[in-house]
Design a protein around this motif. Sequence first.
Motif, PDB file in Angstrom:
ATOM      1  N   MET A  74       0.848  -1.195   0.000  1.00 24.34           N
ATOM      2  CA  MET A  74       0.000   0.000   0.000  1.00 24.34           C
ATOM      3  C   MET A  74       0.884   1.246   0.000  1.00 24.34           C
ATOM      4  SD  MET A  74      -2.884   1.249   2.745  1.00 24.34           S
ATOM      5  CE  MET A  74      -3.903  -0.195   2.413  1.00 24.34           C
ATOM      6  N   THR A  75       0.583   2.168  -0.887  1.00 26.77           N
ATOM      7  CA  THR A  75       1.352   3.403  -0.982  1.00 26.77           C
ATOM      8  C   THR A  75       0.847   4.441   0.008  1.00 26.77           C
ATOM      9  OG1 THR A  75       1.788   3.027  -3.333  1.00 26.77           O
ATOM     10  CG2 THR A  75       2.087   5.266  -2.512  1.00 26.77           C
ATOM     11  N   ILE A  76       1.759   5.046   0.752  1.00 24.78           N
ATOM     12  CA  ILE A  76       1.415   6.103   1.705  1.00 24.78           C
ATOM     13  C   ILE A  76       1.375   7.419   0.947  1.00 24.78           C
ATOM     14  CG2 ILE A  76       2.068   7.267   3.841  1.00 24.78           C
ATOM     15  CD1 ILE A  76       3.715   4.754   4.534  1.00 24.78           C
ATOM     16  N   ARG A  77       0.220   8.052   0.923  1.00 26.57           N
ATOM     17  CA  ARG A  77       0.025   9.293   0.172  1.00 26.57           C
ATOM     18  C   ARG A  77       0.314  10.481   1.082  1.00 26.57           C
ATOM     19  NH1 ARG A  77      -4.960   9.879  -0.491  1.00 26.57           N
ATOM     20  NH2 ARG A  77      -5.070  10.991  -2.484  1.00 26.57           N
ATOM     21  N   VAL A  78       1.203  11.370   0.624  1.00 21.03           N
ATOM     22  CA  VAL A  78       1.691  12.457   1.477  1.00 21.03           C
ATOM     23  C   VAL A  78       1.422  13.818   0.839  1.00 21.03           C
ATOM     24  CG1 VAL A  78       3.747  13.470   2.563  1.00 21.03           C
ATOM     25  CG2 VAL A  78       3.499  10.986   2.430  1.00 21.03           C
ATOM     26  N   LEU A  79       1.026  14.773   1.672  1.00 26.52           N
ATOM     27  CA  LEU A  79       0.928  16.177   1.275  1.00 26.52           C
ATOM     28  C   LEU A  79       2.070  16.937   1.927  1.00 26.52           C
ATOM     29  CD1 LEU A  79      -2.066  18.554   1.042  1.00 26.52           C
ATOM     30  CD2 LEU A  79      -0.206  19.136   2.606  1.00 26.52           C
ATOM     31  N   LEU A  80       2.767  17.768   1.153  1.00 29.08           N
ATOM     32  CA  LEU A  80       3.846  18.608   1.667  1.00 29.08           C
ATOM     33  C   LEU A  80       3.387  20.061   1.681  1.00 29.08           C
ATOM     34  CD1 LEU A  80       6.921  17.189  -0.298  1.00 29.08           C
ATOM     35  CD2 LEU A  80       6.217  16.644   2.032  1.00 29.08           C
ATOM     36  N   ALA A  81       3.501  20.720   2.826  1.00 28.12           N
ATOM     37  CA  ALA A  81       3.131  22.134   2.936  1.00 28.12           C
ATOM     38  C   ALA A  81       4.304  22.917   3.504  1.00 28.12           C
ATOM     39  CB  ALA A  81       1.894  22.303   3.811  1.00 28.12           C
ATOM     40  N   ASP A  82       4.918  23.755   2.665  1.00 22.43           N
ATOM     41  CA  ASP A  82       6.051  24.584   3.073  1.00 22.43           C
ATOM     42  C   ASP A  82       6.137  25.742   2.091  1.00 22.43           C
ATOM     43  OD1 ASP A  82       8.903  25.559   3.363  1.00 22.43           O
ATOM     44  OD2 ASP A  82       8.919  23.945   4.853  1.00 22.43           O
ATOM     45  N   ASP A  83       6.419  26.931   2.588  1.00 25.81           N
ATOM     46  CA  ASP A  83       6.450  28.089   1.697  1.00 25.81           C
ATOM     47  C   ASP A  83       7.737  28.185   0.894  1.00 25.81           C
ATOM     48  OD1 ASP A  83       7.839  28.635   4.055  1.00 25.81           O
ATOM     49  OD2 ASP A  83       7.584  30.795   3.830  1.00 25.81           O
ATOM     50  N   GLN A  84       8.720  27.348   1.183  1.00 29.59           N
ATOM     51  CA  GLN A  84       9.978  27.372   0.443  1.00 29.59           C
ATOM     52  C   GLN A  84      10.008  26.227  -0.578  1.00 29.59           C
ATOM     53  OE1 GLN A  84      13.590  28.162   2.791  1.00 29.59           O
ATOM     54  NE2 GLN A  84      12.252  28.346   4.588  1.00 29.59           N
ATOM     55  N   ALA A  85      10.024  26.612  -1.860  1.00 28.81           N
ATOM     56  CA  ALA A  85       9.967  25.625  -2.929  1.00 28.81           C
ATOM     57  C   ALA A  85      11.144  24.658  -2.871  1.00 28.81           C
ATOM     58  CB  ALA A  85       9.931  26.327  -4.280  1.00 28.81           C
ATOM     59  N   MET A  86      12.317  25.155  -2.496  1.00 33.69           N
ATOM     60  CA  MET A  86      13.495  24.296  -2.443  1.00 33.69           C
ATOM     61  C   MET A  86      13.340  23.199  -1.388  1.00 33.69           C
ATOM     62  SD  MET A  86      17.507  25.388  -1.990  1.00 33.69           S
ATOM     63  CE  MET A  86      17.367  26.446  -3.445  1.00 33.69           C
ATOM     64  N   ILE A  87      12.760  23.551  -0.246  1.00 34.04           N
ATOM     65  CA  ILE A  87      12.544  22.554   0.803  1.00 34.04           C
ATOM     66  C   ILE A  87      11.516  21.523   0.349  1.00 34.04           C
ATOM     67  CG2 ILE A  87      11.594  22.185   3.109  1.00 34.04           C
ATOM     68  CD1 ILE A  87      12.948  24.720   3.991  1.00 34.04           C
ATOM     69  N   ARG A  88      10.434  21.985  -0.261  1.00 29.51           N
ATOM     70  CA  ARG A  88       9.430  21.048  -0.772  1.00 29.51           C
ATOM     71  C   ARG A  88      10.048  20.093  -1.788  1.00 29.51           C
ATOM     72  NH1 ARG A  88       6.344  25.599  -1.704  1.00 29.51           N
ATOM     73  NH2 ARG A  88       6.233  25.104  -3.944  1.00 29.51           N
ATOM     74  N   SER A  89      10.873  20.620  -2.668  1.00 29.16           N
ATOM     75  CA  SER A  89      11.506  19.784  -3.691  1.00 29.16           C
ATOM     76  C   SER A  89      12.416  18.733  -3.065  1.00 29.16           C
ATOM     77  CB  SER A  89      12.318  20.647  -4.660  1.00 29.16           C
ATOM     78  OG  SER A  89      11.479  21.534  -5.367  1.00 29.16           O
ATOM     79  N   GLY A  90      13.175  19.149  -2.043  1.00 32.19           N
ATOM     80  CA  GLY A  90      14.049  18.211  -1.362  1.00 32.19           C
ATOM     81  C   GLY A  90      13.288  17.108  -0.652  1.00 32.19           C
ATOM     82  N   LEU A  91      12.224  17.491   0.053  1.00 30.21           N
ATOM     83  CA  LEU A  91      11.402  16.497   0.749  1.00 30.21           C
ATOM     84  C   LEU A  91      10.738  15.544  -0.233  1.00 30.21           C
ATOM     85  CD1 LEU A  91       9.672  18.778   3.429  1.00 30.21           C
ATOM     86  CD2 LEU A  91      11.601  17.232   3.770  1.00 30.21           C
ATOM     87  N   LYS A  92      10.231  16.104  -1.319  1.00 31.80           N
ATOM     88  CA  LYS A  92       9.569  15.279  -2.333  1.00 31.80           C
ATOM     89  C   LYS A  92      10.543  14.278  -2.946  1.00 31.80           C
ATOM     90  CE  LYS A  92       7.216  15.669  -6.823  1.00 31.80           C
ATOM     91  NZ  LYS A  92       6.194  14.642  -6.531  1.00 31.80           N
ATOM     92  N   LEU A  93      11.758  14.727  -3.225  1.00 30.91           N
ATOM     93  CA  LEU A  93      12.769  13.845  -3.810  1.00 30.91           C
ATOM     94  C   LEU A  93      13.055  12.660  -2.895  1.00 30.91           C
ATOM     95  CD1 LEU A  93      14.751  13.547  -6.207  1.00 30.91           C
ATOM     96  CD2 LEU A  93      16.442  14.767  -4.817  1.00 30.91           C
ATOM     97  N   ILE A  94      13.179  12.933  -1.605  1.00 30.58           N
ATOM     98  CA  ILE A  94      13.464  11.875  -0.633  1.00 30.58           C
ATOM     99  C   ILE A  94      12.298  10.898  -0.526  1.00 30.58           C
ATOM    100  CG2 ILE A  94      13.857  11.386   1.810  1.00 30.58           C
ATOM    101  CD1 ILE A  94      15.303  14.138   1.933  1.00 30.58           C
TER     102      ILE A  94
END
Length: 217
Positions: free
Chosen positions: A1-21
């Motif tokens: 089962m895939t865990i579906r995640v929402l990322l909320a952060d005002d810094q695009a670079m941080i969101r991109s890093g978290l998403k990549l991981i």
Amino acid sequence: MTIRVLLADDQAMIRSGLKLILDDQPDIAVVAEAADGVDAIAEARRLRPDVCLVDIRMPRLDGIEVTRALAGPGVPHPMRVIVVTTFDLDEYVYGALRGGAAGFLLKDAGPALLVEAVRAAHNGDALVSPSVTVRLLRHLTAPTRGADRKLPYLSPREIEVVREIARGRTNLEIGAELFISLSTVKSHVSTIQTKIGLRNRVEIAAWAWENRIVDTA
């Protein structure tokens, strides 16, 4: 089962890093991103992700308000919200805990803890490593000394479970420490939540620190 995640952060670079991981994990997928609190709430309600990672400091609505909207006491079907904090600067994160946050993650925690936090939140277990949990709770709570307050009755075994939760132990670790089965641990946790009137194990841990159920030395 895939865990579906929402990322909320005002810094695009941080969101991109978290998403990549997270997207690199076979069982986790980032299904939505938000740059502010209003969009985070809208996307979370629209998609109903399994876990929401919410920065404490965002435009329009901060992480505390987002947490209350998605997981607060008045929410009929609360979501699992992990608040992202810088720890030293965010003393008011405790308000997010009382608003229904299921746990906390430090921004510099690293990839392994990020993945651990998401998986644990999805499983309803401890959300971060014991050291982070204990550090946050010690910093954000002010244990009451000698307060004349009536505490709910907990059995000796339930007190033991509370103490282990406050130390950041997972259900498996609690079972091994107390020589009881995983199902028994889960049953104790459920009973404790009902008796104290709390919604998750992080609130149980905070309650334990506040009422000096666990040694703070």
